[in-house]
Enzyme design. Structure first.
Site, PDB file in Angstrom:
ATOM      1  N   ARG A  29     -32.818  -7.569   1.063  1.00  0.00           N
ATOM      2  CA  ARG A  29     -31.260  -6.662   1.678  1.00  0.00           C
ATOM      3  C   ARG A  29     -30.496  -8.627   1.974  1.00  0.00           C
ATOM      4  O   ARG A  29     -29.819  -8.388   3.065  1.00  0.00           O
ATOM      5  CB  ARG A  29     -31.112  -6.254   3.094  1.00  0.00           C
ATOM      6  CG  ARG A  29     -30.360  -5.342   2.733  1.00  0.00           C
ATOM      7  CD  ARG A  29     -30.834  -4.330   4.524  1.00  0.00           C
ATOM      8  NE  ARG A  29     -31.970  -3.339   4.027  1.00  0.00           N
ATOM      9  CZ  ARG A  29     -32.369  -2.721   5.201  1.00  0.00           C
ATOM     10  NH1 ARG A  29     -32.071  -3.578   6.547  1.00  0.00           N
ATOM     11  NH2 ARG A  29     -33.614  -2.127   5.632  1.00  0.00           N
ATOM     12  N   ARG A  33     -25.092  -7.582   5.137  1.00  0.00           N
ATOM     13  CA  ARG A  33     -23.618  -6.796   6.822  1.00  0.00           C
ATOM     14  C   ARG A  33     -23.586  -8.036   7.672  1.00  0.00           C
ATOM     15  O   ARG A  33     -23.049  -7.780   8.142  1.00  0.00           O
ATOM     16  CB  ARG A  33     -24.109  -5.395   7.457  1.00  0.00           C
ATOM     17  CG  ARG A  33     -23.334  -4.199   6.457  1.00  0.00           C
ATOM     18  CD  ARG A  33     -23.288  -2.740   7.348  1.00  0.00           C
ATOM     19  NE  ARG A  33     -24.546  -2.484   7.235  1.00  0.00           N
ATOM     20  CZ  ARG A  33     -25.810  -1.252   7.838  1.00  0.00           C
ATOM     21  NH1 ARG A  33     -24.537  -0.402   8.233  1.00  0.00           N
ATOM     22  NH2 ARG A  33     -26.374  -1.093   7.841  1.00  0.00           N
ATOM     23  N   ARG A  42     -16.986  -5.314   1.272  1.00  0.00           N
ATOM     24  CA  ARG A  42     -16.919  -4.083   1.517  1.00  0.00           C
ATOM     25  C   ARG A  42     -15.825  -3.096   2.386  1.00  0.00           C
ATOM     26  O   ARG A  42     -14.602  -2.169   1.566  1.00  0.00           O
ATOM     27  CB  ARG A  42     -17.489  -3.881   2.641  1.00  0.00           C
ATOM     28  CG  ARG A  42     -17.873  -2.698   3.005  1.00  0.00           C
ATOM     29  CD  ARG A  42     -19.307  -1.969   3.595  1.00  0.00           C
ATOM     30  NE  ARG A  42     -18.973  -0.766   3.773  1.00  0.00           N
ATOM     31  CZ  ARG A  42     -20.219   0.028   3.601  1.00  0.00           C
ATOM     32  NH1 ARG A  42     -21.706  -0.313   3.947  1.00  0.00           N
ATOM     33  NH2 ARG A  42     -20.177   1.341   4.711  1.00  0.00           N
ATOM     34  N   TYR A 155     -35.560  10.944  -0.034  1.00  0.00           N
ATOM     35  CA  TYR A 155     -34.220  11.825   0.326  1.00  0.00           C
ATOM     36  C   TYR A 155     -33.843  12.632   0.017  1.00  0.00           C
ATOM     37  O   TYR A 155     -32.759  13.312   0.592  1.00  0.00           O
ATOM     38  CB  TYR A 155     -33.249  10.358  -0.211  1.00  0.00           C
ATOM     39  CG  TYR A 155     -34.058   8.971   0.541  1.00  0.00           C
ATOM     40  CD1 TYR A 155     -33.002   9.237   2.047  1.00  0.00           C
ATOM     41  CD2 TYR A 155     -34.272   8.345   0.015  1.00  0.00           C
ATOM     42  CE1 TYR A 155     -32.560   7.932   2.566  1.00  0.00           C
ATOM     43  CE2 TYR A 155     -35.117   7.057   1.444  1.00  0.00           C
ATOM     44  CZ  TYR A 155     -33.688   6.827   2.181  1.00  0.00           C
ATOM     45  OH  TYR A 155     -33.896   6.118   3.475  1.00  0.00           O
TER      46      TYR A 155
END
Length: 364
Positions: A29, A33, A42, A155
């Protein structure tokens, strides 16, 4: 399709258990963010999927961490759930929330509609791989990736993230036949997807078995590991005569290193609960090891980060040096970087890996 020659092949050499002058480092990652520039891109994209499905934006955010840090690899900016989305399950991300699927897969009828998706629906991913590889211009290698068959199934059955995996485990225990059918389709889909990434320019591929560790012993082997093996058996191992390393990361998988050491892959990723020296002894010299500092170390002061990096490198011990192959280490976090991580602390970590790993080689 021709790309610029690779200038820094340290990561690929370490994956292939060859000697390197420092321990390569990249972070799960690493484009995310915690970086203000990522958040700005984004915002321009309007949504996470707007970012992931736009080739220019995906290229931009993949390269952002490389502008700040001396990382030894780039990883494709995408999501592990692109494959079930292409199966028609309808993926969305609400601001501040995790992924959600419009449809779940829980019944005989649901499973009957599943098939390996048309890869044309994932063209945006492959176009991004090629775009990123060109934009890197040989700076570092590019890693492609997918979720594991089991992780995708979690998921797909749950309809999103889960705290207790109640729906997917209920299906597994009550209708193992249905679960196996889902997993077989997922495995063939993941293999096709990763091979297309390799064709598009990925120089290594990684399977994220993010939820393998939630399974009971025995069930992990039957419902996760068996299908990871099915993926690996179908993957291209080289492109244009160049080896394509394959990495398998199971979060919570330290219990099963004995089962994973014989996987047909080049490297095993480890989470932060695993002692690297013990892992090296358990796995032997058949695999490179990747990991495994606790991501929360990045909230500590610089001197503590520096100390913990040195401890991880020392716990692995001296890596292979010289001709031939031997035990090698790729430095990474034990899981993805937190969105709250101070960006300046990541530089401390990356620089510490290079400094300490060079020092340990001269001592050895």
């Amino acid at each position: 399709m021709s790309f610029a020659p690779l200038q820094n092949d340290t990561f690929l050499r370490a994956c292939l258990r060859q000697s390197t002058d420092h321990t390569p480092v990249w972070l799960m990652r690493q484009a995310g963010r915690y970086l203000p520039e990522y958040c700005a891109t984004r915002a321009r994209a309007g949504s996470f999927m707007g970012l992931a499905t736009n080739v220019d934006y995906a290229t931009e955010v993949t390269l952002q961490p490389l502008e700040r840090y001396a990382l030894d690899a780039a990883i494709l900016f995408s999501d592990i759930l692109t494959v079930p989305d292409a199966m028609g399950l309808g993926l969305s991300f609400a601001q501040g929330e995790g992924p959600k699927f419009a449809k779940t897969v829980r019944t005989e009828a649901d499973v009957a509609t599943l098939a390996v998706p048309d890869m044309a629906k994932l063209r945006y991913v492959f176009d991004a791989v090629t775009s990123i590889r060109k934009a890197l211009n040989g700076r570092v290698p590019l890693i492609g990736f997918s979720g594991s068959p089991w992780t995708l199934a979690c998921y797909m059955v749950e309809g999103g993230g889960s705290d207790d995996y109640r729906a997917v485990k209920s299906l597994m225990y009550s209708r193992p036949d249905l679960m196996h059918r889902i997993l077989a389709i997922n495995a063939d889909s993941v293999a096709t997807y990763l091979n297309a990434q390799i064709e598009a320019g990925a120089q290594a591929v990684m399977i994220f078995d993010s939820w393998g560790g939630v399974l009971a012993d025995g069930k992990f082997q039957d419902f996760s590991l068996a299908y990871t093996k099915r993926v690996l058996a179908q993957l291209k191992t080289e492109k244009d005569g160049v080896k394509i390393p394959r990495i398998v990361f199971t979060k919570g998988g330290g219990l099963w290193l004995d089962d994973m050491k014989d996987l047909d892959c080049e490297a095993l990723g480890l989470d932060w609960t695993v002692n690297l020296a013990k892992a090296r002894a358990a796995v032997g010299d058949s695999k490179a090891l990747q990991g495994n500092i606790d991501p929360n170390v990045l909230f500590a002061p610089p001197e503590a980060i520096d100390r913990e990096v040195a401890a991880v490198l020392e716990s692995f011990g001296p890596p292979h040096q010289g001709a031939g192959t031997g035990p090698t280490h790729i430095f990474n976090l034990g899981h993805g970087i937190s969105q709250y991580t101070p960006p300046e602390n990541v530089k401390v970590l990356v620089d510490a890996v290079h400094t300490h790993s060079k020092r340990l080689r001269t001592q050895g």
